[in-house]
Design an enzyme around this catalytic site. Sequence first.
Site, PDB file in Angstrom:
ATOM      1  N   ALA A 129       0.847  -1.187   0.000  1.00 54.81           N
ATOM      2  CA  ALA A 129       0.000   0.000   0.000  1.00 54.81           C
ATOM      3  C   ALA A 129       0.877   1.230   0.000  1.00 54.81           C
ATOM      4  O   ALA A 129       1.868   1.300   0.725  1.00 54.81           O
ATOM      5  CB  ALA A 129      -0.916   0.004   1.219  1.00 54.81           C
ATOM      6  N   LYS A 130       0.488   2.162  -0.861  1.00 53.41           N
ATOM      7  CA  LYS A 130       1.271   3.396  -0.928  1.00 53.41           C
ATOM      8  C   LYS A 130       1.280   4.088   0.426  1.00 53.41           C
ATOM      9  O   LYS A 130       2.275   4.632   0.853  1.00 53.41           O
ATOM     10  CB  LYS A 130       0.710   4.316  -2.007  1.00 53.41           C
ATOM     11  CG  LYS A 130       1.422   4.124  -3.332  1.00 53.41           C
ATOM     12  CD  LYS A 130       0.851   5.019  -4.398  1.00 53.41           C
ATOM     13  CE  LYS A 130      -0.106   4.215  -5.258  1.00 53.41           C
ATOM     14  NZ  LYS A 130      -0.809   5.019  -6.249  1.00 53.41           N
ATOM     15  N   ARG A 131       0.122   4.002   1.091  1.00 51.24           N
ATOM     16  CA  ARG A 131       0.018   4.656   2.398  1.00 51.24           C
ATOM     17  C   ARG A 131       1.019   4.049   3.391  1.00 51.24           C
ATOM     18  O   ARG A 131       1.531   4.719   4.257  1.00 51.24           O
ATOM     19  CB  ARG A 131      -1.407   4.541   2.958  1.00 51.24           C
ATOM     20  CG  ARG A 131      -2.225   5.791   2.751  1.00 51.24           C
ATOM     21  CD  ARG A 131      -3.691   5.490   2.954  1.00 51.24           C
ATOM     22  NE  ARG A 131      -4.198   4.670   1.851  1.00 51.24           N
ATOM     23  CZ  ARG A 131      -4.990   3.612   2.000  1.00 51.24           C
ATOM     24  NH1 ARG A 131      -5.367   3.223   3.184  1.00 51.24           N
ATOM     25  NH2 ARG A 131      -5.417   2.928   0.948  1.00 51.24           N
TER      26      ARG A 131
END
Length: 489
Positions: free
Chosen positions: A257-259
């Site tokens: 996940a980019k987050r």
Amino acid sequence: MTRKVRTRFAPSPTGQPHLGNARTAILNWLYARNQGGAFVLRFEDTDTARNVEGGEQAILDALDWLGLDRDEGPDVGGDHGPYRQSERGELYLARARGLVADGHAFRCFCTPEEMEADRVAAIAAGEPPGRDRRCRDLDPIVSAGREAEAPSAGEEVTLRLRVDSGPVAFEDRLKGALSIDGDDLGDMVLVRPDGRPTYNFAVAVDDFEMQISHVIRGIGHLSNTPKQVLLYRAFGAPPPEFIHIPSVLAEGGGKLAKRAGAPGVLDYRDEGFTPDAILNYLSLLAWSSATGEEVLTRRELIEQIDLDRLGATDAEVDPEKLRWLSGQHLRRQSAVSIAAAWAGVSGVAELGLSDEDLVRAAEVFVQRTSVLTDAPEELAAVFADPDLRTEAAREVLASPDASLALETLAGAWEETDWDVGTLKASMRNAMQASGVTGKSFFQPTRMSLMGATHGPDLTDVAYALGEARTRRRLARALELAHDHRRETE
Ligand code: GLU
């Protein structure tokens, strides 16, 4: 009749794709190229809260870097545009109105509170919860009139699909035959009171109107598929073929996940990975080549992709393997192209090397690197002016045989072709002639050439340094060796 293969990559413009998103794009692109079909890019940008400034450009840059050219898309145009959902509002509305007109959809005037009360009551009565109970059977003339009056009557209109009980069956290439009951879906919303389409409606309209033949996407979208299948039914068309691929997991098994800080494709570019290596790596995270070959060129990937060879399990990113593959791909490039790429890597320009220097260095040192950014360190170790004033240098150059070894080698390399084979042979001759062998020969030589006691093969070093530099370094070290001898005598 077989339809023309048309695949699509449909990202939300939330920034550069991580490896999982990139793999989806790659598979769609490879399959389209394999089949002589079309690869379409579409931005799913209706969730404006998620869009980020520069997000579209980052995706385009990543696709360009990976070499995934588009046949249609927001940047290149095409016959089925617009290719941004935010520009397709009228199309969704028109399509929804068409479904109302032919009875597949209906106008719903219920408030959210009424729908919620219905839902609770349905659950209490053991009935399917998502079905509208008031509006789905209104007479169409009555409901059209009510819509016309809605603004003055303070009513809001939602357009919903009429979803009947009974199986909604579809095929997934990997999961096989799947089915869910219409009761579990409910009368799904197509267009909200403010005119915005729902996600699944927009996706199905787009795939239908863009004549997408194969939907290759992440397994996370499997639960959306029955809704989209129902919509195709309403459009009176067969759905595309669905291929839901397992996930790419972060190293250690977590979600990518980019987050959570998963690197984007462009981060790999900045780290000096070659795009062909990323393409190769991500492809084989999804499918295996029939020959078992692991290092495949872009052309070979296009030729060999086979949807029947897609794996069914999640795959974890393995950074070591990725680096290894990157090295393999680098090695297959010409020295001239590696040299050109190295020239652009930060830290290389400072070394002041000519194009010729870089090409010679690329010939002999590329196999010591995995990514382009390994170059500055490798090159600096060889090309930076050796510091011969250190204690270690003094010790090596003051050794009894150092002068003889260096003198003989300088002589042997005086009139010789500057290629690794010849340099190696004449070095061997110099050892024989001087009677200085092994460490006693190599250490002073290495110290003279690179000011260190360890490093790449000596003849590779000399070859990379070039004739003039090598001669200068040997001469300077020889002078120091003489000085040291004189001091000790
Ligand atoms: N926009 C979706 C995503 O970014 C893809 C939708 C689809 O492939 O159907 O995950």
